[in-house]
Structures are given as structure tokens and as C-alpha cells.
Design an enzyme around this catalytic site. Structure first.
Site, PDB file in Angstrom:
ATOM      1  N   ALA A  87       0.855  -1.195   0.000  1.00 56.02           N
ATOM      2  CA  ALA A  87       0.000   0.000   0.000  1.00 56.02           C
ATOM      3  C   ALA A  87       0.889   1.243   0.000  1.00 56.02           C
ATOM      4  CB  ALA A  87      -0.881   0.011   1.244  1.00 56.02           C
ATOM      5  N   LYS A  88       0.305   2.385  -0.196  1.00 60.81           N
ATOM      6  CA  LYS A  88       1.051   3.641  -0.049  1.00 60.81           C
ATOM      7  C   LYS A  88       0.072   4.773   0.128  1.00 60.81           C
ATOM      8  CE  LYS A  88       5.436   4.966  -0.382  1.00 60.81           C
ATOM      9  NZ  LYS A  88       6.566   4.072  -0.118  1.00 60.81           N
TER      10      LYS A  88
END
Ligand code: GLU
Length: 439
Positions: free
Chosen positions: A103-104
Site C-alpha cells: 500500500a502507499k
């Protein structure tokens, strides 16, 4: 332009697909983020003005476990960039075999123009915006560019306020006092230094006195510089937004670090050291006098990239080694401390010239490895000493390095990135295969 990092990530995947044992249908699924949330963040600044910021959280893939990845605060953040970075987190956690997906997060802002109070409000508002997505078992944020343990403390506190009890495990990279682990701040830089050492062993070269140029002297660049300097390498150049300090005899890394830690810039450091060169009895420009002093010269960031050094370490933003400058690159090895610093076009040139590139998903994995160790300690409600954390980091990143080399040699792959990607794609695809397609 805004799509460039994502396009680059897809091209890296396509390049590895040729050699990877991955079903076409699953490969197609791996090219798309599971979801991205866009949030609007109105914040009343200390000045009294209200500014409306925009932020994102992309959850790219969770086949191997909860989503994991940092949050960056930067003016050039875009949705597509955050999605590319979330994809890279997926391949990184798979390559170093952590039980995570990728994720980011990102917020479009210029932190230098915000006060601490503004940053706290923005962080809390962003956390509120994404809090339905994150959680200790679902998605665990961490620091990235321009975010740090204080940012994580605000995120943890905001999330915990809504939960009604303290949830340290919801973020990693926290201050020690509230569930952080020793060794997390230096972890990415330490990992970069470990893999550089391992690369030299593999190439049967000596790291002692090897020359190193590091683009970027933030958390990752400065810690890599300190550890490589301790390991005997010579850090000849490093940079920030003002440009690069260059000294072929080696920079005084500790002095530079103290200057930058106190808020100083590289151009001020270079100007300051020049002022310190004594005029003595003789001529100020006398070479014999100057050579006794650490008086670096100023180069541009582009000039740093093309220095004739043994190792080039891009430790700043993505897309800096491109078709436009790759032909001028003289380093014999590149260790990617930044995420996505090399375009696929440049990659092909480097691989054709036999320049070894340790890819970002391996070289900078030290951060997320120690994030995982922090998360595990939080789950156990037990804390480990620094030596245990560092030994576990070294073991895990060393294993990933060995597996990448083995893959590269055994399958006779064009470069280390392709080797790393084939492993990461196969592991993620295999998780998809076991789990099947819902419904
Ligand atoms: N932001 C870091 C990275 O790009 C660390 C992520 C984490 O610790 O979750 O790998």
C-alpha cells in the site's frame, strides 16, 4: 508525466513476466490496484487561513497479507504515483518474504511551508480521512518522504482516539516511547549499506576505499552514508535540493550529518567549509593549504549522477536515471535506495553495459523489514534490543539478496531487477492461486 512512475512499474512487470512462471489471468490482476481512496483535507493553518489539501491511500494487493506501506508528504504527489509506490511495496514485501501486501499513502503539500502545528492538523485530518481503511490487521502505514516518527505518533493517536483505546500496531516507525522499535529510523539506510556490502562480495570487490556518490541526504541517504563510511567506503558526493557537495578525498560524513541534522543545507555547508579554509601565511588558493582541509566543491544533482564512482546510490525521488542521462553514467554499480529511480529505458542500457543495479525493492527493503519487526513486537507486547533487530534485519535482507542472486545466475536473467521481480511476481501469484478468485 504524472503517470510516469506507474507506467514504469508496469514496464518492469512486463519485462519480468517473460521469465516468470505466472498465469496470464493472474498477471492481469496484479497490474491493477485493489482500491485507492482520495480524500479532501480542509485544514485551518496557524496563519488563520483555511487550505484544502488532497490526499490518497492506495491498497494495491493483499494476497500475501495485510496492506503495508508508507505515507509521503510532497508537492509532486499524484494518485498514479501513489499507486505505483503501492505496487512497488507489494513486490518489495513479497521479495523479502514478509506476510504483507502493498500500500502507499500521499498528501500533496510542501511541508517546508507548514508549521509544526499545521503539519499535526494535516496529519490528523488525513488519518481521519483514511481511518476506515487502516488498522493493525488491515493496512499499516509507516514513514516515507517528509514523514517521521512524530507523524506516526499523530496518526496512532488519532486512530486510537476513535477506537477508544491505544492501538500502537496501527502504524510502524513510531517513537520508542509509544511502541516504536530500536533501529527503525536507520533501518532503510542500514539495509542499503548491507546490500552494497553483499554486492561487493558477490562481485569479488573490496568495499574498502570504494568511492560512493549518494543523491539525497535525507533519512535514507544520510544513514546509508554513515554506515558505508564506517564500513570503509569513501563517500565522495552527496546532495539535497540545493545541489551536491563533492570531495574526491571523501566527505566528512559526520560533520555533514551534524550540519543537516541542525537544519542546514548542502550549499551552506560547502560555503561554510570554504570559509573555514585558513589563509595562513600563504595564498588562500594554495593547493597545499586547501588539501589539508575538507573543502568540498559544489556540483549540481545531475553532475553527481554522472561522477566516475564505484557505486551510485540514488536516495531521493523516482525517475532520475533516464534515457537522457544514462549514457553519461560512469558508476560501475547502482544501489537504488529511492523507490523507482531508474526508468525501464535506462535499465536496459545499464544491463547492456553490465552495470549491476541492485533494485529498489531489494535495496531499500530494510525499512519495511524493521517495520514488520516493530509490528510483531507490538503484537507480542514485548520489546527486543537493538542487536536482535539489527541481526534479524541482516538475516532477512541477506536471504533476499542471496535468493535474487541465485535466481539471476541459475536462470541466466538479464539483470538483478528481473531476478527480483520474477521472485516477487511468482510469490504473489502463488498466493492468488491458493486463495482462488472470489466469488
Ligand atoms: N516507506 C518505506 C518504503 O518505501 C517503508 C514502508 C514501511 O515501513 O511500511 O519501503
Amino acid at each position: 508525466m504524472a503517470d510516469a512512475p506507474f507506467e514504469n512499474m508496469l514496464a518492469q512487470m512486463d519485462r519480468a513476466k517473460e521469465y516468470a512462471d505466472v498465469d496470464d489471468g493472474i498477471f492481469e490482476r496484479l497490474k491493477h490496484p485493489e482500491r485507492t481512496l482520495k480524500v479532501t483535507l480542509p485544514v485551518e493553518l496557524e496563519s488563520g487561513d483555511v487550505e484544502v489539501f488532497e490526499g490518497y491511500r492506495c491498497q494495491f494487493n493483499s494476497a500475501r497479507g495485510p496492506f503495508k506501506g508508507g505515507v509521503r508528504f510532497h508537492p509532486s504527489v499524484t494518485q498514479r504515483e501513489v499507486e505505483a509506490l503501492a505496487g512497488w511495496m507489494t513486490w518489495k514485501t513479497a521479495l523479502v518474504d514478509l506476510p504483507y501486501g502493498g500500500a502507499k499513502g500521499g498528501v500533496i503539500c510542501e511541508p517546508k511551508e507548514l508549521t509544526d502545528r499545521d503539519l499535526e492538523r494535516l496529519t490528523r485530518r488525513y488519518t481521519e480521512g483514511i481511518r476506515r481503511m487502516i488498522g493493525p490487521e488491515t493496512d499499516v502505514p509507516a514513514p516515507d518522504m517528509n514523514t517521521n516518527p512524530q507523524t506516526m505518533a499523530w496518526m496512532m493517536d488519532t486512530y486510537s482516539m476513535y477506537e477508544g483505546h491505544t492501538v500502537p500496531q496501527v502504524v510502524t516507525g513510531k517513537p520508542l516511547e509509544i511502541g516504536g522499535t530500536p533501529g527503525r529510523v536507520e533501518a532503510t539506510g542500514r539495509g542499503v549499506s548491507i546490500v552494497t556490502g553483499r554486492l561487493f562480495e558477490y562481485l569479488d570487490r573490496d568495499l574498502t576505499d570504494a568511492t560512493v556518490a549518494i543523491q539525497g541526504f535525507g533519512n535514507v541517504g544520510s544513514n546509508a552514508a554513515k554506515l558505508l563510511d564506517e564500513a570503509g567506503a569513501r563517500i565522495v558526493a552527496t546532495s539535497d535540493v540545493t545541489g551536491a557537495a563533492y570531495d574526491p578525498d571523501g566527505l566528512d560524513v559526520d560533520a555533514l550529518d551534524a550540519h543537516v541534522a541542525a537544519g542546514g543545507l548542502i550549499d551552506e555547508y560547502v560555503a561554510g567549509t570554504l570559509r573555514d579554509v585558513p589563509t595562513g601565511d600563504g595564498d588562500r588558493n594554495d593547493d597545499r593549504d586547501r588539501s589539508r582541509w575538507d573543502a568540498p566543491e559544489m556540483l549540481s544533482n545531475d553532475e553527481l549522477l554522472t561522477l566516475d564512482v564505484d557505486v551510485l546510490i540514488p536516495a531521493a525521488v523516482e525517475g532520475v536515471i533516464t534515457e537522457a542521462n544514462v549514457h553519461d553514467l560512469r558508476a560501475s554499480a547502482v544501489v537504488e535506495a529511492a523507490n523507482g529511480p531508474t526508468t525501464v529505458a535506462a535499465d536496459k542500457v545499464l544491463s547492456g553495459r553490465d552495470v549491476q543495479v541492485v533494485p529498489d525493492i531489494l535495496a531499500n527493503a530494510g525499512g519495511v523489514i524493521v517495520s514488520y519487526l516493530e509490528w510483531v513486537q507490538n503484537a507480542q507486547e514485548f520489546s527486543w534490543p537493538l542487536e536482535t533487530v539489527n541481526a534479524e534485519l541482516e538475516r532477512r535482507i541477506g536471504t533476499a539478496f542471496d535468493q535474487t542472486i541465485e535466481q539471476y545466475d541459475e536462470k541466466d536473467l538479464p539483470d538483478l531487477r528481473t531476478a527480483a521481480y520474477t521472485l516477487a511476481l511468482e510469490r504473489t501469484a502463488s498466493a492468488h492461486e491458493y486463495r482462488g478468485l472470489f466469488p
